[in-house]
Design an enzyme around this catalytic site. Structure first.
Site, PDB file in Angstrom:
ATOM      1  N   SER A   1       0.860  -1.182   0.000  1.00  0.00           N
ATOM      2  CA  SER A   1       0.000   0.000   0.000  1.00  0.00           C
ATOM      3  C   SER A   1       0.900   1.237   0.000  1.00  0.00           C
ATOM      4  O   SER A   1       2.118   1.131   0.115  1.00  0.00           O
ATOM      5  CB  SER A   1      -0.907  -0.010   1.228  1.00  0.00           C
ATOM      6  OG  SER A   1      -0.105   0.070   2.379  1.00  0.00           O
ATOM      7  N   GLY A   2       0.281   2.375  -0.145  1.00  0.00           N
ATOM      8  CA  GLY A   2       1.052   3.620  -0.060  1.00  0.00           C
ATOM      9  C   GLY A   2       1.843   3.923  -1.320  1.00  0.00           C
ATOM     10  O   GLY A   2       2.838   4.634  -1.281  1.00  0.00           O
TER      11      GLY A   2
ATOM     12  N   GLY B   1      -4.524   6.373  -4.707  1.00  0.00           N
ATOM     13  CA  GLY B   1      -5.532   7.432  -4.697  1.00  0.00           C
ATOM     14  C   GLY B   1      -5.250   8.487  -5.759  1.00  0.00           C
ATOM     15  O   GLY B   1      -6.150   8.893  -6.493  1.00  0.00           O
TER      16      GLY B   1
ATOM     17  N   ASP C   1      -8.151  10.356   0.408  1.00  0.00           N
ATOM     18  CA  ASP C   1      -8.228  10.218  -1.049  1.00  0.00           C
ATOM     19  C   ASP C   1      -9.450  10.923  -1.628  1.00  0.00           C
ATOM     20  O   ASP C   1      -9.431  11.356  -2.777  1.00  0.00           O
ATOM     21  CB  ASP C   1      -8.236   8.740  -1.455  1.00  0.00           C
ATOM     22  CG  ASP C   1      -6.822   8.171  -1.434  1.00  0.00           C
ATOM     23  OD1 ASP C   1      -5.894   8.909  -1.809  1.00  0.00           O
ATOM     24  OD2 ASP C   1      -6.660   7.013  -1.034  1.00  0.00           O
TER      25      ASP C   1
ATOM     26  N   LYS D   1      12.046  -5.758 -10.114  1.00  0.00           N
ATOM     27  CA  LYS D   1      11.501  -7.115 -10.024  1.00  0.00           C
ATOM     28  C   LYS D   1       9.996  -7.132 -10.324  1.00  0.00           C
ATOM     29  O   LYS D   1       9.222  -6.373  -9.732  1.00  0.00           O
ATOM     30  CB  LYS D   1      11.732  -7.668  -8.616  1.00  0.00           C
ATOM     31  CG  LYS D   1      13.202  -7.961  -8.336  1.00  0.00           C
ATOM     32  CD  LYS D   1      13.708  -8.956  -9.348  1.00  0.00           C
ATOM     33  CE  LYS D   1      14.945  -9.691  -8.938  1.00  0.00           C
ATOM     34  NZ  LYS D   1      15.389 -10.602 -10.021  1.00  0.00           N
TER      35      LYS D   1
ATOM     36  N   THR E   1       4.392  -8.526  -8.615  1.00  0.00           N
ATOM     37  CA  THR E   1       3.229  -8.111  -9.409  1.00  0.00           C
ATOM     38  C   THR E   1       2.558  -9.328 -10.050  1.00  0.00           C
ATOM     39  O   THR E   1       1.325  -9.428 -10.101  1.00  0.00           O
ATOM     40  CB  THR E   1       3.662  -7.083 -10.475  1.00  0.00           C
ATOM     41  OG1 THR E   1       4.110  -5.919  -9.795  1.00  0.00           O
ATOM     42  CG2 THR E   1       2.522  -6.722 -11.402  1.00  0.00           C
TER      43      THR E   1
ATOM     44  N   LYS F   1       7.648  -8.827 -19.843  1.00  0.00           N
ATOM     45  CA  LYS F   1       7.515  -9.872 -18.832  1.00  0.00           C
ATOM     46  C   LYS F   1       6.158  -9.767 -18.117  1.00  0.00           C
ATOM     47  O   LYS F   1       5.466 -10.762 -17.922  1.00  0.00           O
ATOM     48  CB  LYS F   1       8.637  -9.695 -17.810  1.00  0.00           C
ATOM     49  CG  LYS F   1       9.164 -10.993 -17.272  1.00  0.00           C
ATOM     50  CD  LYS F   1      10.456 -10.709 -16.530  1.00  0.00           C
ATOM     51  CE  LYS F   1      11.020 -11.937 -15.887  1.00  0.00           C
ATOM     52  NZ  LYS F   1      12.262 -11.620 -15.173  1.00  0.00           N
TER      53      LYS F   1
ATOM     54  N   GLY G   1      -6.899  20.750  15.322  1.00  0.00           N
ATOM     55  CA  GLY G   1      -6.366  19.783  16.271  1.00  0.00           C
ATOM     56  C   GLY G   1      -7.300  19.585  17.450  1.00  0.00           C
ATOM     57  O   GLY G   1      -8.332  20.240  17.571  1.00  0.00           O
TER      58      GLY G   1
ATOM     59  N   CYS H   1      -9.491  26.364  12.298  1.00  0.00           N
ATOM     60  CA  CYS H   1     -10.305  25.705  13.321  1.00  0.00           C
ATOM     61  C   CYS H   1      -9.675  25.867  14.705  1.00  0.00           C
ATOM     62  O   CYS H   1      -9.803  26.921  15.309  1.00  0.00           O
ATOM     63  CB  CYS H   1     -10.542  24.244  12.953  1.00  0.00           C
ATOM     64  SG  CYS H   1     -12.001  23.582  13.766  1.00  0.00           S
TER      65      CYS H   1
ATOM     66  N   HIS I   1     -12.770  24.751   7.967  1.00  0.00           N
ATOM     67  CA  HIS I   1     -11.522  24.274   7.362  1.00  0.00           C
ATOM     68  C   HIS I   1     -11.462  24.675   5.895  1.00  0.00           C
ATOM     69  O   HIS I   1     -11.876  23.896   5.026  1.00  0.00           O
ATOM     70  CB  HIS I   1     -11.433  22.753   7.473  1.00  0.00           C
ATOM     71  CG  HIS I   1     -11.203  22.264   8.867  1.00  0.00           C
ATOM     72  ND1 HIS I   1      -9.944  22.140   9.404  1.00  0.00           N
ATOM     73  CD2 HIS I   1     -12.067  21.897   9.840  1.00  0.00           C
ATOM     74  CE1 HIS I   1     -10.044  21.700  10.648  1.00  0.00           C
ATOM     75  NE2 HIS I   1     -11.321  21.542  10.940  1.00  0.00           N
TER      76      HIS I   1
ATOM     77  N   GLU J   1      -9.068  24.671   3.945  1.00  0.00           N
ATOM     78  CA  GLU J   1      -8.184  23.799   3.145  1.00  0.00           C
ATOM     79  C   GLU J   1      -8.961  22.707   2.424  1.00  0.00           C
ATOM     80  O   GLU J   1      -8.503  22.187   1.409  1.00  0.00           O
ATOM     81  CB  GLU J   1      -7.091  23.191   4.043  1.00  0.00           C
ATOM     82  CG  GLU J   1      -7.539  22.147   5.065  1.00  0.00           C
ATOM     83  CD  GLU J   1      -8.004  22.746   6.401  1.00  0.00           C
ATOM     84  OE1 GLU J   1      -8.313  23.955   6.431  1.00  0.00           O
ATOM     85  OE2 GLU J   1      -8.048  21.997   7.399  1.00  0.00           O
TER      86      GLU J   1
HETATM   87  N1  GLN Z   1     -10.771  20.772  19.097  1.00  0.00           N
HETATM   88  C1  GLN Z   1     -11.512  21.846  18.528  1.00  0.00           C
HETATM   89  C2  GLN Z   1     -12.993  21.605  18.541  1.00  0.00           C
HETATM   90  O1  GLN Z   1     -13.436  20.499  18.671  1.00  0.00           O
HETATM   91  C3  GLN Z   1     -11.035  22.139  17.111  1.00  0.00           C
HETATM   92  C4  GLN Z   1     -11.312  21.059  16.148  1.00  0.00           C
HETATM   93  C5  GLN Z   1     -10.523  21.178  14.882  1.00  0.00           C
HETATM   94  O2  GLN Z   1      -9.525  21.879  14.818  1.00  0.00           O
HETATM   95  N2  GLN Z   1     -10.956  20.492  13.847  1.00  0.00           N
HETATM   96  O3  GLN Z   1     -13.778  22.530  18.404  1.00  0.00           O
END
Ligand code: GLN
Length: 544
Positions: free
Chosen positions: A13-14, A18, A71, A187, A191, A223, A359, A386, A517, A519
């Site tokens: 994998s890896g 994706g 993915d 090799k 595969t 091959k 986080g 966030c 978010h 991103e």
């Molecule tokens: N821990 C924070 C919350 O639950 C921020 C969550 C996050 O950064 N996705 O609100």
């Protein structure tokens, strides 16, 4: 007529299955076809929300709020489509549906069996996703590697769909060809075994993508063709590349879309991959650097896992940097270092911009807050995602509003200044131990205030962004924080939830955090407005 292309992995994998799936989707789309993509995750977890990102990679959130595999982000970015929840499934979610249906007597007294009912549920979802997208092509990535127990029922689903629609299904094996250092030769044997293994499930690959450090040579191609029962032209060389944006371009160099059209008996349409080609060119050639630091709590896992846990953030940085024709250089900065040794904070001065990403939990928090304070006081462009926004509000409360020990109740339930607090319905979830899929998830609208950095970025007042959090800016403190200069430039339409916080431009060129978010919605050719403006500020700082 909808066509289905299954993609499975061989050997290990890896190896970028994706991105390979996303790239196949891209080249078909560039021929004027409508394409959608599905990911099948073999885990028993019902969704990716309960999986640790340092193990499984980033949790990508869809508009509908489904917490999925990273993915799905690759597909959305390559195809420039918002994908629906039906496009993601796990073993757990498939079993859950079948069991729920059984409980509702929908099988009308029949014995419900692992085979055929589980693969049939999978086939049903794949067909539904195709219909929903009005897709000419449905690309389906089967997670894991062939030959393991975990994904066998999904291989079986591919077989069943091919049996049902023999002319409409293709099977692509993305396989890995090792070059053992002592042997020095590529090799093909692993595969060959991988192909044998899917053969025992009644599946014959139509195309083999040969992933390796180096391009495939002629003898190796011959091959694989001979032993894996395909034609030489159906073995595509997929060597390592510096930039993932090269992959669709490389596939087309090997005429992969033509091969697919021929096999599925589809009349080729004119190709338009120009914009994408330009992007891959930019990614390969830009020299002028911009230095971005991502401040987080990091485990000693090396860059690989880190970049997987923050994949969309990294991609969004790249999109924005390429838009401005700059080469992004990303450093991972461990916030715990700032706690151990506050003197090291000054090392932040060399960065053109700092990001504190999303986080959970308390590790490294004080270090992050210190880093944010450093960015505010030393005029370093800052983007908070966030948690990064919540901590920016905490920093402002503590150091500007002089609310001593202000905090989020996620960390300190007894703080005198709970400037970030849990949403009431979330409190119930936690008390009842209801963790899975219960955060505030997915797309919610927000309204942007006049004369703000946010409005300058979005250039429109009504936006929709994706969320994943339980905590919020506490309404009790909004007035006080605003009176001291913090601007809540984005709010929910009912004005109850603070979606964006920023400092006025006259105080700081770019100090902004979002509760959502951004991103997750950045696309290679359409960088997210907030990342784009953050990057612009970073480039300006570099010039100074
Ligand atoms: N821990 C924070 C919350 O639950 C921020 C969550 C996050 O950064 N996705 O609100």
């Amino acid at each position: 007529m909808t066509k289905y292309i299954f993609i499975a992995g061989g050997v290990i994998s890896g190896v970028g299955k994706g991105v390979a799936a996303a790239s196949i989707g891209k080249i078909l789309q560039s021929r004027g076809f409508e394409v959608t993509a599905l990911k099948i995750d073999p885990y028993v977890n019902v969704d990716a929300g309960t999986m640790n990102p340092t193990e499984h990679g980033e949790v990508f959130v869809l508009d509908e709020g489904t917490e999925t595999d990273q993915d799905m982000g690759n597909y959305e970015r390559f195809l420039d489509r918002d994908l629906p929840a039906i496009n993601y499934m796990t073993t757990g979610s498939v079993y859950l549906s079948v069991i729920q249906r059984e409980r509702n007597l929908e099988y009308e007294g029949k014995c419900v069996q692992v085979v055929p009912h589980i693969p049939l549920e999978v086939v049903g979802r794949i067909e539904k996703a195709g219909k929903k997208a009005k897709a000419d092509f449905v690309v389906i990535e089967i997670g894991g590697t062939v030959g393991e127990y975990e994904n066998i029922l999904f291989i079986e689903a591919a077989r069943m769909l091919k049996q049902k629609k023999p002319k409409d299904v293709l099977f692509v094996l993305v396989s890995y060809l090792p070059i053992p250092s002592k042997v020095g030769e590529m090799k093909t044997k692993p595969t060959q075994h991988a192909v044998r293994s899917v053969n025992t499930s009644g599946v014959q690959p139509d195309i083999i993508l040969a992933r390796a450090r180096l391009p495939l040579d002629k003898p190796r191609k011959a091959k694989i063709a001979l032993h894996c029962n395909v034609q030489e032209e159906d073995v595509i060389s997929a060597p390592d590349v510096d930039s993932i944006y090269d992959i669709p371009v490389n596939f087309e160099r090997d005429r992969l879309s033509e091969i697919i059209f021929k096999k599925l008996k589809i009349k080729p349409r004119k190709k338009d991959l120009k914009d994408w080609g330009r992007l891959s060119q930019t990614a390969r050639t830009v020299q002028d650097e911009v230095l971005i630091g991502i401040v987080g709590k990091y485990f000693g896992t090396g860059d690989f896992t880190l970049s997987d846990s923050y994949l969309s953030v990294i991609e969004a940085i790249k999109h924005a940097a390429y838009f401005h024709k700059k080469k992004p250089v990303i450093d991972w900065i461990n916030s715990e270092e700032f706690e151990r040794n506050p003197k090291t904070l000054s090392s932040l001065g060399k960065y053109d911009g700092i990001i504190v990403p999303g986080g959970f939990g308390s590790r490294g928090i004080e270090g992050k807050i210190k880093a944010i304070q450093y960015c505010r006081e030393n005029i370093i462009p800052y983007l908070g995602l966030c948690y990064g926004m919540q901590l920016m509000v905490i920093e402002f409360a503590r150091n500007v509003a002089k609310m001593k020990d202000a905090h989020t109740t996620e960390i300190d339930g007894r703080t005198k200044y709970p400037v970030i607090d849990i949403m009431p319905e979330q409190k119930r979830n936690l008390e009842q131990g209801n963790y899975g899929a219960t955060m505030r998830l997915g797309a919610y609208p927000a309204v942007i205030k006049e004369k703000t950095i946010a409005l300058g970025a979005y250039k429109q007042k009504d936006i929709s962004e994706r969320h994943r959090h339980r905590y919020e800016v506490n309404p009790e403190f909004i007035e006080q924080l605003e009176s001291l200069g913090l601007v809540f430039s984005g709010q929910s339409p009912d004005r109850k939830l603070m979606e964006i916080a920023e400092l006025p431009r006259k105080i700081h060129p770019f100090m902004l955090g979002s509760q959502f978010h951004p991103e997750l919605k950045s696309r290679p050719l359409k960088p997210h407005p907030l990342f784009r403006e953050f990057m612009k500020a970073a480039i300006e700082k570099r010039k100074r």
